[in-house]
Design an enzyme around this catalytic site. Structure first.
Site, PDB file in Angstrom:
ATOM      1  N   ALA A   1     -30.605  21.267   9.984  1.00  0.00           N
ATOM      2  CA  ALA A   1     -29.518  21.222  10.958  1.00  0.00           C
ATOM      3  C   ALA A   1     -28.968  22.640  11.086  1.00  0.00           C
ATOM      4  CB  ALA A   1     -28.443  20.274  10.473  1.00  0.00           C
TER       5      ALA A   1
ATOM      6  N   GLY B   1     -32.518  18.832   7.621  1.00  0.00           N
ATOM      7  CA  GLY B   1     -32.775  17.969   8.775  1.00  0.00           C
ATOM      8  C   GLY B   1     -34.225  18.023   9.258  1.00  0.00           C
TER       9      GLY B   1
ATOM     10  N   GLU C   1     -36.048  15.689   7.071  1.00  0.00           N
ATOM     11  CA  GLU C   1     -35.615  14.344   7.494  1.00  0.00           C
ATOM     12  C   GLU C   1     -36.299  13.934   8.804  1.00  0.00           C
ATOM     13  OE1 GLU C   1     -31.557  15.841   7.007  1.00  0.00           O
ATOM     14  OE2 GLU C   1     -31.119  14.013   5.886  1.00  0.00           O
TER      15      GLU C   1
ATOM     16  N   GLU D   1     -29.561  20.954   1.036  1.00  0.00           N
ATOM     17  CA  GLU D   1     -28.168  20.833   1.495  1.00  0.00           C
ATOM     18  C   GLU D   1     -27.137  21.100   0.411  1.00  0.00           C
ATOM     19  OE1 GLU D   1     -30.600  18.756   2.329  1.00  0.00           O
ATOM     20  OE2 GLU D   1     -30.438  18.156   4.435  1.00  0.00           O
TER      21      GLU D   1
HETATM   22  N1  CAA Z   1     -29.448  26.849  10.865  1.00  0.00           N
HETATM   23  C1  CAA Z   1     -29.180  27.889  11.697  1.00  0.00           C
HETATM   24  N2  CAA Z   1     -29.924  29.007  11.737  1.00  0.00           N
HETATM   25  C2  CAA Z   1     -30.971  29.080  10.908  1.00  0.00           C
HETATM   26  C3  CAA Z   1     -31.312  28.022  10.047  1.00  0.00           C
HETATM   27  C4  CAA Z   1     -30.509  26.860  10.067  1.00  0.00           C
HETATM   28  N3  CAA Z   1     -30.764  25.766   9.295  1.00  0.00           N
HETATM   29  N4  CAA Z   1     -32.400  28.386   9.332  1.00  0.00           N
HETATM   30  C5  CAA Z   1     -32.735  29.621   9.763  1.00  0.00           C
HETATM   31  N5  CAA Z   1     -31.877  30.036  10.712  1.00  0.00           N
HETATM   32  C6  CAA Z   1     -31.880  31.314  11.437  1.00  0.00           C
HETATM   33  C7  CAA Z   1     -31.381  32.456  10.551  1.00  0.00           C
HETATM   34  O1  CAA Z   1     -29.968  32.487  10.523  1.00  0.00           O
HETATM   35  C8  CAA Z   1     -31.996  33.654  11.216  1.00  0.00           C
HETATM   36  O2  CAA Z   1     -31.238  33.951  12.361  1.00  0.00           O
HETATM   37  P1  CAA Z   1     -30.933  35.510  12.742  1.00  0.00           P
HETATM   38  O3  CAA Z   1     -32.283  36.120  12.985  1.00  0.00           O
HETATM   39  O4  CAA Z   1     -30.097  35.417  13.967  1.00  0.00           O
HETATM   40  O5  CAA Z   1     -30.253  36.101  11.558  1.00  0.00           O
HETATM   41  C9  CAA Z   1     -33.342  33.112  11.708  1.00  0.00           C
HETATM   42  O6  CAA Z   1     -33.202  31.681  11.742  1.00  0.00           O
HETATM   43  C10 CAA Z   1     -34.481  33.439  10.766  1.00  0.00           C
HETATM   44  O7  CAA Z   1     -34.135  32.983   9.477  1.00  0.00           O
HETATM   45  P2  CAA Z   1     -34.161  33.929   8.169  1.00  0.00           P
HETATM   46  O8  CAA Z   1     -33.924  35.346   8.538  1.00  0.00           O
HETATM   47  O9  CAA Z   1     -33.241  33.319   7.155  1.00  0.00           O
HETATM   48  O10 CAA Z   1     -35.695  33.756   7.729  1.00  0.00           O
HETATM   49  P3  CAA Z   1     -36.284  33.881   6.268  1.00  0.00           P
HETATM   50  O11 CAA Z   1     -37.768  33.901   6.431  1.00  0.00           O
HETATM   51  O12 CAA Z   1     -35.654  35.005   5.527  1.00  0.00           O
HETATM   52  O13 CAA Z   1     -35.868  32.518   5.517  1.00  0.00           O
HETATM   53  C11 CAA Z   1     -35.551  30.138   5.342  1.00  0.00           C
HETATM   54  C12 CAA Z   1     -36.357  31.285   5.982  1.00  0.00           C
HETATM   55  C13 CAA Z   1     -35.824  30.077   3.838  1.00  0.00           C
HETATM   56  C14 CAA Z   1     -35.989  28.839   5.991  1.00  0.00           C
HETATM   57  C15 CAA Z   1     -34.047  30.408   5.578  1.00  0.00           C
HETATM   58  O14 CAA Z   1     -33.845  30.654   6.965  1.00  0.00           O
HETATM   59  C16 CAA Z   1     -33.163  29.263   5.190  1.00  0.00           C
HETATM   60  O15 CAA Z   1     -32.912  29.070   4.007  1.00  0.00           O
HETATM   61  N6  CAA Z   1     -32.660  28.483   6.181  1.00  0.00           N
HETATM   62  C17 CAA Z   1     -31.735  27.422   5.954  1.00  0.00           C
HETATM   63  C18 CAA Z   1     -32.412  26.209   5.362  1.00  0.00           C
HETATM   64  C19 CAA Z   1     -31.404  25.132   5.070  1.00  0.00           C
HETATM   65  O16 CAA Z   1     -30.519  25.296   4.253  1.00  0.00           O
HETATM   66  N7  CAA Z   1     -31.553  23.980   5.735  1.00  0.00           N
HETATM   67  C20 CAA Z   1     -30.671  22.859   5.570  1.00  0.00           C
HETATM   68  C21 CAA Z   1     -29.584  22.889   6.583  1.00  0.00           C
HETATM   69  S1  CAA Z   1     -28.332  21.661   6.284  1.00  0.00           S
HETATM   70  C22 CAA Z   1     -28.971  20.227   6.944  1.00  0.00           C
HETATM   71  O17 CAA Z   1     -30.077  20.174   7.430  1.00  0.00           O
HETATM   72  C23 CAA Z   1     -28.014  19.073   6.885  1.00  0.00           C
HETATM   73  C24 CAA Z   1     -28.554  17.756   7.287  1.00  0.00           C
HETATM   74  O18 CAA Z   1     -29.285  17.098   6.573  1.00  0.00           O
HETATM   75  C25 CAA Z   1     -28.118  17.153   8.530  1.00  0.00           C
END
Ligand code: CAA
Length: 261
Positions: A67, A112, A115, A135
């Site tokens: 998400a 998400g 999921e 999360e």
């Molecule tokens: N939400 C919003 N933006 C996201 C995102 C997310 N879940 N995941 C990645 N992005 C964005 C980053 O902010 C970045 O944007 P910018 O270029 O504008 O800075 C772009 O995508 C590229 O990401 P990274 O630079 O972080 O890429 P990376 O290769 O260094 O890392 C990754 C990749 C490990 C997937 C890392 O992006 C990450 O940890 N993302 C978040 C994963 C996460 O925590 N997901 C769970 C979300 S909560 C959820 O999903 C709740 C639910 O159940 C409903």
């Protein structure tokens, strides 16, 4: 639908491919994307002759990285409830499509995204895939069905470990624990997924739909009630032309030709 729309749908005969299309944000799901997905699923439901759906992510890096964290960061409790309900109801619609849905996980499937893959009937992973429910590291828990669907797929012990630690699984480990059905070289993922879709299309469409319906309906029922549903659906096949064609073709040593295929 434009190429910049958050959800793209393409059709190859009875196979539809739904692509989550926000590659700059690793296909993170915000409200607009979820609404686009909900609309796309609604349109697929109305489509005649749909046989199989493939769900994947745009770009080379992510299926869906979760998400949208930026969008969630300022949510109130009420906003968060509406967001979880939108995600859950959208994924339930996907799960309830009357045809098989295959997740082609081409990279990160986190939060998400994991999921979303779990709401599909089964998952094929590329050699680049990574799965996880991170999360708790953000101070929240899975909100789009992960606390329930992950344990149903991989068992409660492993689901608890993954959700409490937020650790990621690579493709081979995901295969070993039964989260994914197969791992394919990254460049071959879509071709292999299409192959699976075509194998499904060679079967009786009403039989496949009935099998899906019974398996979904039975998943939350006691075994005796679930297998009663199976017997009922099995018997209904014997009033349909598909059973006569399928068995007749076997006995005549020819390929079956099912209506609608
Ligand atoms: N939400 C919003 N933006 C996201 C995102 C997310 N879940 N995941 C990645 N992005 C964005 C980053 O902010 C970045 O944007 P910018 O270029 O504008 O800075 C772009 O995508 C590229 O990401 P990274 O630079 O972080 O890429 P990376 O290769 O260094 O890392 C990754 C990749 C490990 C997937 C890392 O992006 C990450 O940890 N993302 C978040 C994963 C996460 O925590 N997901 C769970 C979300 S909560 C959820 O999903 C709740 C639910 O159940 C409903």
């Amino acid at each position: 639908m434009t190429d910049s729309a958050p959800i793209l749908v393409t059709h190859d005969g009875p196979i539809a491919t739904v692509t989550v299309n926000r590659p700059d944000a690793l296909n993170a799901l915000n409200r607009e994307t979820l609404l686009g997905l909900r609309d796309a699923i609604g349109a697929l439901r109305k489509r005649a002759n749909l046989g199989c759906v493939i769900v994947t992510g745009a770009g080379d890096k992510a299926f869906v990285a979760g998400a949208d964290i930026a969008a969630m960061s300022s949510m109130s409790r009420e906003d968060a409830l509406a967001f979880a309900e939108l995600g859950q109801s959208t994924f339930a619609l996907l799960e309830g499509l009357p045809v098989p849905v295959i997740a082609a996980v081409n990279g990160f499937a986190l939060g998400g995204g994991c999921e979303l893959a779990l709401a599909c009937d089964f998952i094929y992973a590329s050699s680049h895939a990574k799965f996880g429910q991170p999360e708790v590291k953000l101070g929240i828990l899975p909100g789009f069905g992960g606390t329930q669907r992950l344990s149903r797929r991989v068992g409660l012990g492993l689901a608890r470990e993954l959700i409490y630690t937020g650790k990621m699984l690579g493709p081979e480990e995901a295969l070993r624990v039964g989260l994914v059905n197969a791992v394919h070289p990254h460049a071959e993922l879509m071709a292999k997924t299409l192959e699976a879709a075509k194998a499904i299309l060679a079967a009786g469409p009403r039989a496949v739909a009935a099998a899906k319906q019974v398996m979904n309906a039975g998943a939350d029922l006691p075994l005796t009630s679930a297998i009663a549903k199976e017997a009922e659906a099995f018997s209904r096949c014997f009033e349909a032309p598909e059973q006569r064609e399928g068995m007749g073709a076997f006995l005549a040593k020819r390929a079956a030709k099912f209506e609608g295929r």
